[in-house]
Design a protein around this motif. Structure first.
Motif, PDB file in Angstrom:
ATOM      1  N   THR A  20      38.351  19.236  32.144  1.00 20.33           N
ATOM      2  CA  THR A  20      37.490  18.861  30.928  1.00 20.33           C
ATOM      3  C   THR A  20      37.274  19.970  30.037  1.00 20.33           C
ATOM      4  O   THR A  20      37.634  19.712  28.809  1.00 20.33           O
ATOM      5  CB  THR A  20      35.986  18.875  31.198  1.00 20.33           C
ATOM      6  OG1 THR A  20      36.019  18.054  32.202  1.00 20.33           O
ATOM      7  CG2 THR A  20      34.948  18.693  30.114  1.00 20.33           C
ATOM      8  N   TYR A  57      39.719   8.423  30.118  1.00 18.16           N
ATOM      9  CA  TYR A  57      38.955   9.213  30.532  1.00 18.16           C
ATOM     10  C   TYR A  57      39.370  11.148  30.422  1.00 18.16           C
ATOM     11  O   TYR A  57      40.778  11.605  30.242  1.00 18.16           O
ATOM     12  CB  TYR A  57      38.637   9.278  31.755  1.00 18.16           C
ATOM     13  CG  TYR A  57      38.207  10.240  32.893  1.00 18.16           C
ATOM     14  CD1 TYR A  57      36.797  10.427  33.394  1.00 18.16           C
ATOM     15  CD2 TYR A  57      38.464  11.459  33.744  1.00 18.16           C
ATOM     16  CE1 TYR A  57      35.469  10.936  33.329  1.00 18.16           C
ATOM     17  CE2 TYR A  57      37.689  12.540  34.231  1.00 18.16           C
ATOM     18  CZ  TYR A  57      36.089  12.332  34.008  1.00 18.16           C
ATOM     19  OH  TYR A  57      35.076  13.423  34.443  1.00 18.16           O
ATOM     20  N   GLY A  80      36.382  13.870  30.932  1.00 11.52           N
ATOM     21  CA  GLY A  80      35.675  14.573  31.357  1.00 11.52           C
ATOM     22  C   GLY A  80      34.923  14.347  31.478  1.00 11.52           C
ATOM     23  O   GLY A  80      34.517  13.828  31.179  1.00 11.52           O
ATOM     24  N   GLN A 119      46.319  14.858  34.878  1.00  8.47           N
ATOM     25  CA  GLN A 119      46.753  13.737  35.929  1.00  8.47           C
ATOM     26  C   GLN A 119      47.883  13.498  36.102  1.00  8.47           C
ATOM     27  O   GLN A 119      48.307  13.878  36.814  1.00  8.47           O
ATOM     28  CB  GLN A 119      45.436  12.926  36.215  1.00  8.47           C
ATOM     29  CG  GLN A 119      45.359  12.031  37.284  1.00  8.47           C
ATOM     30  CD  GLN A 119      44.039  11.238  37.305  1.00  8.47           C
ATOM     31  OE1 GLN A 119      44.954  10.393  38.225  1.00  8.47           O
ATOM     32  NE2 GLN A 119      43.235  11.476  37.099  1.00  8.47           N
ATOM     33  N   LYS A 179      45.003  20.025  36.889  1.00  7.11           N
ATOM     34  CA  LYS A 179      44.683  19.415  38.895  1.00  7.11           C
ATOM     35  C   LYS A 179      45.789  20.302  39.669  1.00  7.11           C
ATOM     36  O   LYS A 179      45.751  21.451  40.333  1.00  7.11           O
ATOM     37  CB  LYS A 179      45.267  17.556  39.119  1.00  7.11           C
ATOM     38  CG  LYS A 179      43.682  17.586  38.017  1.00  7.11           C
ATOM     39  CD  LYS A 179      43.559  16.002  38.174  1.00  7.11           C
ATOM     40  CE  LYS A 179      42.932  15.355  37.949  1.00  7.11           C
ATOM     41  NZ  LYS A 179      41.216  14.327  38.336  1.00  7.11           N
TER      42      LYS A 179
HETATM   43  C1  LIG Z   1      43.278  13.115  32.571  1.00 11.09           C
HETATM   44  C2  LIG Z   1      41.875  13.747  32.676  1.00 11.09           C
HETATM   45  N1  LIG Z   1      41.473  13.963  32.153  1.00 11.09           N
HETATM   46  C3  LIG Z   1      40.639  15.229  31.765  1.00 11.09           C
HETATM   47  C4  LIG Z   1      40.192  15.084  33.332  1.00 11.09           C
HETATM   48  C5  LIG Z   1      39.147  16.089  33.927  1.00 11.09           C
HETATM   49  O1  LIG Z   1      39.527  17.177  34.646  1.00 11.09           O
HETATM   50  P1  LIG Z   1      38.337  18.102  34.849  1.00 11.09           P
HETATM   51  O2  LIG Z   1      37.702  16.950  36.316  1.00 11.09           O
HETATM   52  O3  LIG Z   1      39.232  19.407  36.186  1.00 11.09           O
HETATM   53  O4  LIG Z   1      37.354  18.577  34.074  1.00 11.09           O
HETATM   54  C6  LIG Z   1      40.658  14.273  34.312  1.00 11.09           C
HETATM   55  C7  LIG Z   1      39.877  14.435  35.541  1.00 11.09           C
HETATM   56  O5  LIG Z   1      40.229  13.527  36.687  1.00 11.09           O
HETATM   57  C8  LIG Z   1      41.344  13.513  34.116  1.00 11.09           C
HETATM   58  O6  LIG Z   1      41.725  12.690  35.685  1.00 11.09           O
END
Ligand SMILES: Cc1ncc(COP(=O)(O)O)c(C=O)c1O
Length: 462
Positions: free
Chosen positions: A135, A161, A163, A249, A275
């Motif tokens: 995020t 997606y 965050g 991801q 990640k």
């Molecule tokens: C493509 C993508 N961007 C951003 C995020 C957000 O990451 P975080 O959960 O570490 O904030 C995720 C989490 O699943 C993701 O899959």
């Protein structure tokens, strides 16, 4: 042993069934009463709750020693599994050297990690910003793109997606997280992922950035056309907009390449990673960006900052992770990814009435079932009967995410295929109506319990 340690850490790795059950119940009670009331309650009623006691390689274990093969943990964080010994060693050494940092001085881990990361990314990307989560990386990238271009408009995608912050949700397109938190960040707009025509309608001279995942996990890992990203890049260049690729991801081996963008031969202005970079040990994320972005932010050296971003513990985990990946696991991920693709082809050909298809690349895959109910039941039975953790997706339950770690052996992928075949074979003995009546009874119980006024909910104010 210090008397100040957490109670659970002062216990043995393996406990008796009674003690394990007592800790499970106590943990569940507090989570349900005070931390994640609805989720914990739903998991209890569904009978799917288990205690994550410790992790070891590709397995997550409960205190009584029950092992689950993790094929999705935290959306692909555990590419190197749990407690990789080299990463444990690096983090322990850094913990003894002081843990975090004041940030008043130079941090050697930040420099070494940057060198390693930049050796893996395209030459045009020369600068690194560290955050703590995916995020934060996307948030930082958005800010940098706005500052560098002097423009405000940002384009995200339906089923994207990025965050949980307001800005990243404004660019994400999944109703269950998006609905009810508006007004969204001003200047944001969503289009369909994979449609160049849709982007052409909205990208113009006011556009600061287009924010895309190479593969959207939330669409069921659908893979877009070969020439899509080239078209997107050309469109961005035409209008002076930046391309932000969110590889939080997909990055660092997950799709069989070091970065998924290599499948489309495209280079972004800003690349977000997270990640896997944590080594499954200490959270860290990064934005890697080019000269054009750097020029835009040069008068504001601290405009992105964080107490914890790029901390020495996280850098130690990140450097060791990249060393391990480069030494052997990028290669393993590619080979295992091909094997997983072949396995899914076989599963689909054996159960054409139940399996509608499969999507994704490398070790980031989704099975698509012909009936939404099959997906939810499949994931649940795979956990219950085969001790394998996957994830049916709430907003598209006919899709089940399966993302094994890179540390697997070929035999693990073969065993995973056999488990999938057994579970689908079992599921195929029932009509959707039969499955539905059983599953629906449990779901109804959850719905009835969650719909009650809070004060009347069982255990809510315990
Ligand atoms: C493509 C993508 N961007 C951003 C995020 C957000 O990451 P975080 O959960 O570490 O904030 C995720 C989490 O699943 C993701 O899959």
């Amino acid at each position: 042993m210090s008397k100040y340690l957490p109670t659970y850490l002062s216990k043995e790795d393996n406990l008796s069934a009674e003690e394990a059950q007592a800790i499970h119940d106590q943990t569940g009670r507090v989570l349900e009463a005070n931390v994640v009331p609805f989720l914990a309650k739903a998991q209890r009623i569904m009978g799917s709750a288990f205690l994550e006691w410790r992790g070891e390689g590709k397995y997550i274990l409960t205190p009584d020693g029950t092992k689950f093969f993790d094929c999705v943990g935290a959306g692909g964080v555990f590419g190197l599994g749990f407690a990789h010994p080299d990463i444990v060693e690096a983090v322990t050494l850094q913990a003894r050297r002081g843990g975090l940092a004041t940030r008043a001085g130079f941090i050697p881990g930040q420099a070494e990690l940057a060198e390693k990361l930049l050796s893996l990314t395209p030459k045009s990307l020369q600068y690194v910003y560290y955050g703590n989560s995916g995020t934060e990386a996307v948030e930082a990238a958005i800010k940098m793109a706005r500052v560098a271009t002097g423009k405000k408009k940002l384009i995200g995608t339906h089923l994207g997606y990025h965050g949980m912050s307001v800005a990243t949700i404004s660019l994400s397109g999944i109703g269950m997280w998006r609905d009810g938190i508006g007004p969204y960040l001003e200047g944001t707009q969503l289009v369909t992922h994979g449609s160049l025509a849709a982007l052409e309608e909205v990208v113009d001279s006011d556009t600061a950035a287009v924010v895309l995942e190479p593969i959207q996990w939330a669409s069921g890992c659908k893979v877009v056309d070969k020439d899509y990203f080239k078209g997107v890049k050309a469109l961005c260049e035409k209008h002076g907009a930046m391309l932000i690729l969110d590889e939080v991801q997909t990055g660092l081996g997950r799709t069989g390449k070091v970065f998924a963008m290599e499948h489309w031969d495209v280079e972004p202005d800003l690349l977000c990673v997270g990640k896997v970079l944590s080594g499954g040990m200490v959270p860290i994320s990064a934005v890697v960006y080019n000269q054009r972005v750097h020029k835009g932010e040069r008068m504001r050296p601290l405009f992105n900052n964080s107490s914890f971003g790029g901390n020495p513990l996280a850098c130690a985990a990140g450097i060791t992770t990249l060393n391990l990946l480069s030494d052997r696991y990028f290669q393993r991920a590619e080979k295992l990814g091909d094997l997983l693709g072949e396995s899914f082809e076989e599963i689909k050909s054996k159960f054409p009435e139940h399996v509608a298809g499969y999507h994704g690349l490398g070790l980031m895959r989704c099975l698509e079932f012909s009936n939404p109910l099959y997906g939810a039941v499949f994931a649940e039975w795979l956990r219950r009967d085969e001790s394998i953790i996957t994830a049916a997706m709430g907003h598209i339950p006919q899709f089940v995410r399966i993302s094994p770690p890179f540390i697997c052996e070929d035999e693990d992928i073969v065993a995973l295929k056999e488990s999938c075949l057994r579970v689908i074979g079992e599921l195929a003995k029932y009509t959707p109506q039969e499955l539905f009546s059983d599953f629906n009874k449990t779901l109804q119980k959850v719905q009835v319990e969650l719909a009650k006024p809070i004060e009347d909910q069982e255990g809510a104010l315990a």
